[in-house]
Design a protein around this motif. Structure first.
Motif, PDB file in Angstrom:
ATOM      1  N   GLY A 269       0.786  -1.229   0.000  1.00 27.69           N
ATOM      2  CA  GLY A 269       0.000   0.000   0.000  1.00 27.69           C
ATOM      3  C   GLY A 269       0.816   1.275   0.000  1.00 27.69           C
ATOM      4  N   SER A 270       0.305   2.266   0.693  1.00 28.51           N
ATOM      5  CA  SER A 270       0.915   3.600   0.683  1.00 28.51           C
ATOM      6  C   SER A 270       2.269   3.624   1.380  1.00 28.51           C
ATOM      7  CB  SER A 270      -0.028   4.605   1.358  1.00 28.51           C
ATOM      8  OG  SER A 270      -0.283   4.229   2.696  1.00 28.51           O
ATOM      9  N   ARG A 271       2.633   2.538   2.032  1.00 31.14           N
ATOM     10  CA  ARG A 271       3.944   2.484   2.687  1.00 31.14           C
ATOM     11  C   ARG A 271       5.084   2.527   1.676  1.00 31.14           C
ATOM     12  NH1 ARG A 271       0.274  -0.685   4.798  1.00 31.14           N
ATOM     13  NH2 ARG A 271      -0.205  -0.615   7.025  1.00 31.14           N
ATOM     14  N   LEU A 272       4.779   2.254   0.411  1.00 27.90           N
ATOM     15  CA  LEU A 272       5.795   2.317  -0.645  1.00 27.90           C
ATOM     16  C   LEU A 272       5.639   3.561  -1.512  1.00 27.90           C
ATOM     17  CD1 LEU A 272       5.906  -1.404  -1.818  1.00 27.90           C
ATOM     18  CD2 LEU A 272       7.383  -0.233  -0.175  1.00 27.90           C
ATOM     19  N   GLY A 273       4.718   4.441  -1.177  1.00 26.52           N
ATOM     20  CA  GLY A 273       4.503   5.649  -1.976  1.00 26.52           C
ATOM     21  C   GLY A 273       3.156   5.603  -2.661  1.00 26.52           C
ATOM     22  N   LYS A 274       2.923   6.584  -3.527  1.00 25.15           N
ATOM     23  CA  LYS A 274       1.625   6.705  -4.209  1.00 25.15           C
ATOM     24  C   LYS A 274       1.594   5.781  -5.415  1.00 25.15           C
ATOM     25  CE  LYS A 274       1.525  11.614  -3.053  1.00 25.15           C
ATOM     26  NZ  LYS A 274       2.977  11.770  -2.889  1.00 25.15           N
ATOM     27  N   ILE A 275       1.457   4.492  -5.176  1.00 26.65           N
ATOM     28  CA  ILE A 275       1.490   3.521  -6.275  1.00 26.65           C
ATOM     29  C   ILE A 275       0.079   3.261  -6.780  1.00 26.65           C
ATOM     30  CG2 ILE A 275       2.054   1.153  -6.896  1.00 26.65           C
ATOM     31  CD1 ILE A 275       4.217   1.252  -4.784  1.00 26.65           C
ATOM     32  N   ASN A 276      -0.078   3.312  -8.074  1.00 24.05           N
ATOM     33  CA  ASN A 276      -1.331   2.957  -8.716  1.00 24.05           C
ATOM     34  C   ASN A 276      -1.222   1.506  -9.167  1.00 24.05           C
ATOM     35  OD1 ASN A 276      -3.818   3.158  -9.839  1.00 24.05           O
ATOM     36  ND2 ASN A 276      -3.307   4.736 -11.324  1.00 24.05           N
ATOM     37  N   TYR A 277      -2.179   0.679  -8.775  1.00 20.62           N
ATOM     38  CA  TYR A 277      -2.004  -0.752  -8.950  1.00 20.62           C
ATOM     39  C   TYR A 277      -2.384  -1.243 -10.343  1.00 20.62           C
ATOM     40  CZ  TYR A 277      -1.440  -0.393  -3.999  1.00 20.62           C
ATOM     41  OH  TYR A 277      -0.970  -0.023  -2.768  1.00 20.62           O
ATOM     42  N   PHE A 278      -1.526  -0.960 -11.299  1.00 18.56           N
ATOM     43  CA  PHE A 278      -1.690  -1.550 -12.614  1.00 18.56           C
ATOM     44  C   PHE A 278      -0.318  -1.791 -13.185  1.00 18.56           C
ATOM     45  CE2 PHE A 278      -1.702   3.020 -13.206  1.00 18.56           C
ATOM     46  CZ  PHE A 278      -0.809   3.217 -14.230  1.00 18.56           C
ATOM     47  N   THR A 279      -0.219  -2.726 -14.122  1.00 19.41           N
ATOM     48  CA  THR A 279       1.065  -3.083 -14.689  1.00 19.41           C
ATOM     49  C   THR A 279       1.261  -2.427 -16.037  1.00 19.41           C
ATOM     50  OG1 THR A 279       0.112  -5.084 -15.623  1.00 19.41           O
ATOM     51  CG2 THR A 279       1.173  -5.290 -13.490  1.00 19.41           C
ATOM     52  N   ILE A 280       2.495  -2.418 -16.489  1.00 20.85           N
ATOM     53  CA  ILE A 280       2.840  -1.732 -17.730  1.00 20.85           C
ATOM     54  C   ILE A 280       2.100  -2.335 -18.924  1.00 20.85           C
ATOM     55  CG2 ILE A 280       4.856  -3.136 -18.337  1.00 20.85           C
ATOM     56  CD1 ILE A 280       6.255  -0.496 -19.067  1.00 20.85           C
ATOM     57  N   CYS A 281       1.842  -1.531 -19.908  1.00 25.48           N
ATOM     58  CA  CYS A 281       1.244  -1.970 -21.179  1.00 25.48           C
ATOM     59  C   CYS A 281      -0.122  -2.619 -20.986  1.00 25.48           C
ATOM     60  CB  CYS A 281       2.181  -2.908 -21.940  1.00 25.48           C
ATOM     61  SG  CYS A 281       3.439  -2.036 -22.852  1.00 25.48           S
ATOM     62  N   MET A 282      -1.053  -1.861 -20.424  1.00 22.67           N
ATOM     63  CA  MET A 282      -2.440  -2.312 -20.309  1.00 22.67           C
ATOM     64  C   MET A 282      -2.538  -3.650 -19.578  1.00 22.67           C
ATOM     65  SD  MET A 282      -4.223   0.104 -21.627  1.00 22.67           S
ATOM     66  CE  MET A 282      -5.811  -0.625 -21.947  1.00 22.67           C
ATOM     67  N   PHE A 283      -2.076  -3.658 -18.333  1.00 23.30           N
ATOM     68  CA  PHE A 283      -2.193  -4.822 -17.478  1.00 23.30           C
ATOM     69  C   PHE A 283      -1.385  -6.010 -17.992  1.00 23.30           C
ATOM     70  CE2 PHE A 283      -5.368  -3.007 -14.776  1.00 23.30           C
ATOM     71  CZ  PHE A 283      -6.046  -2.142 -15.591  1.00 23.30           C
ATOM     72  N   GLN A 284      -0.284  -5.762 -18.640  1.00 26.02           N
ATOM     73  CA  GLN A 284       0.506  -6.859 -19.172  1.00 26.02           C
ATOM     74  C   GLN A 284       1.813  -7.061 -18.407  1.00 26.02           C
ATOM     75  OE1 GLN A 284       0.833  -6.131 -23.415  1.00 26.02           O
ATOM     76  NE2 GLN A 284      -0.896  -7.490 -23.756  1.00 26.02           N
ATOM     77  N   ALA A 285       2.326  -8.279 -18.498  1.00 20.79           N
ATOM     78  CA  ALA A 285       3.622  -8.641 -17.935  1.00 20.79           C
ATOM     79  C   ALA A 285       4.540  -9.016 -19.088  1.00 20.79           C
ATOM     80  CB  ALA A 285       3.473  -9.813 -16.968  1.00 20.79           C
ATOM     81  N   MET A 286       5.837  -8.921 -18.854  1.00 23.31           N
ATOM     82  CA  MET A 286       6.810  -9.218 -19.887  1.00 23.31           C
ATOM     83  C   MET A 286       7.469 -10.575 -19.618  1.00 23.31           C
ATOM     84  SD  MET A 286      10.208  -7.054 -21.060  1.00 23.31           S
ATOM     85  CE  MET A 286      11.260  -7.745 -19.772  1.00 23.31           C
ATOM     86  N   VAL A 287       7.206 -11.529 -20.495  1.00 27.94           N
ATOM     87  CA  VAL A 287       7.905 -12.808 -20.468  1.00 27.94           C
ATOM     88  C   VAL A 287       9.222 -12.624 -21.215  1.00 27.94           C
ATOM     89  CG1 VAL A 287       7.870 -15.202 -21.247  1.00 27.94           C
ATOM     90  CG2 VAL A 287       5.770 -14.132 -20.407  1.00 27.94           C
ATOM     91  N   ALA A 288      10.329 -13.068 -20.626  1.00 24.17           N
ATOM     92  CA  ALA A 288      11.636 -12.880 -21.254  1.00 24.17           C
ATOM     93  C   ALA A 288      12.430 -14.172 -21.227  1.00 24.17           C
ATOM     94  CB  ALA A 288      12.426 -11.774 -20.544  1.00 24.17           C
TER      95      ALA A 288
END
Length: 231
Positions: free
Chosen positions: A106-125
């Motif tokens: 939560g806010s203990r890490l700062g003003k984080i908005n809970y969404f991931t990069i590229c429209m809710f996507q994760a990067m498989v590498a």
């Protein structure tokens, strides 16, 4: 007590008693045995299938390479996924757990908005094991909004002395480096900005990982505004 309630309590405890203090004190931390063998195997098999089916494309560099061949700077192959694709149920479960864990911070890490990069996507590498890596860099050097980098590793029987592939972090202002082995079912967290320059050392075996980024809401909004003004 219902399993879901137990999981919620465990994730909340891990977030508040381990992840938050570590990020504030040293800037990074990792959790081993995050999903467990069975679910972790399901994620790994789906990622391997993507690789076998030729779904991964060469990762791109964000800045100029100054005449150096790209493969010497960044040698991974990637694919963006959301977890809702057919056959990605285990990946969706993984992303949901990471989401919950960051949410409990939560806010203990700062003003984080809970969404991931590229429209809710994760990067498989995937680093294909030909001695390529990723030179020292910062995920968010210019205020694009990325706040926390989360990397989930999928490499069984990994021996860094033979296979290389270590993620080396150079914590800002510290006299030491931190070497993180990309072992199976390990989840790594670190600040995405200039506090944590890092590199992927050359890999001599196929190396799989999945990355999710979380954003500072205000910084992300400002970055979008600047981009709109430029274009």
């Amino acid at each position: 007590m219902p399993l879901g309630h137990i999981m919620r309590l465990d994730l909340e405890r891990i977030a508040l008693e381990y992840v938050v203090p570590c990020l504030h004190d040293i800037g990074f931390c990792y959790l081993d045995n995050f999903l467990g063998e069975v679910v972790g195997d399901c994620v790994l098999e789906r990622v391997k299938r993507m690789h076998r089916d030729g779904e991964l494309a060469d990762g791109q560099l964000a800045g100029p390479s100054r005449g150096v061949a790209k493969r010497h700077l960044r040698g991974d192959q990637i694919k963006w996924i959301g977890g809702t694709e057919e056959g990605c149920e285990a990946i969706n479960f993984l992303l949901t757990l990471i989401d919950r864990l960051v949410m409990y911070c939560g806010s203990r890490l700062g003003k984080i908005n809970y969404f991931t990069i590229c429209m809710f996507q994760a990067m498989v590498a995937c680093y294909p094991g030909n001695g390529t890596g990723y030179v020292r860099h910062v995920d968010n050097p210019n205020g694009d909004g990325r706040c926390i980098t989360c990397i989930y590793y999928l490499n069984k029987n990994w021996d860094s002395k033979l296979h290389g592939g270590i993620l080396r972090i150079f914590p800002e202002g510290k006299s030491y480096v931190a070497d993180v082995e990309p072992i199976f079912d390990r989840l790594l967290f670190f600040w995405s900005d200039r506090r944590n320059p890092h590199e992927v050392q050359p890999s001599y075996a196929t190396r799989y990982a999945m990355t999710v980024w979380y954003f500072d809401a205000e910084e992300r909004a400002e970055a979008k505004k600047k981009f709109r003004n430029l274009t």
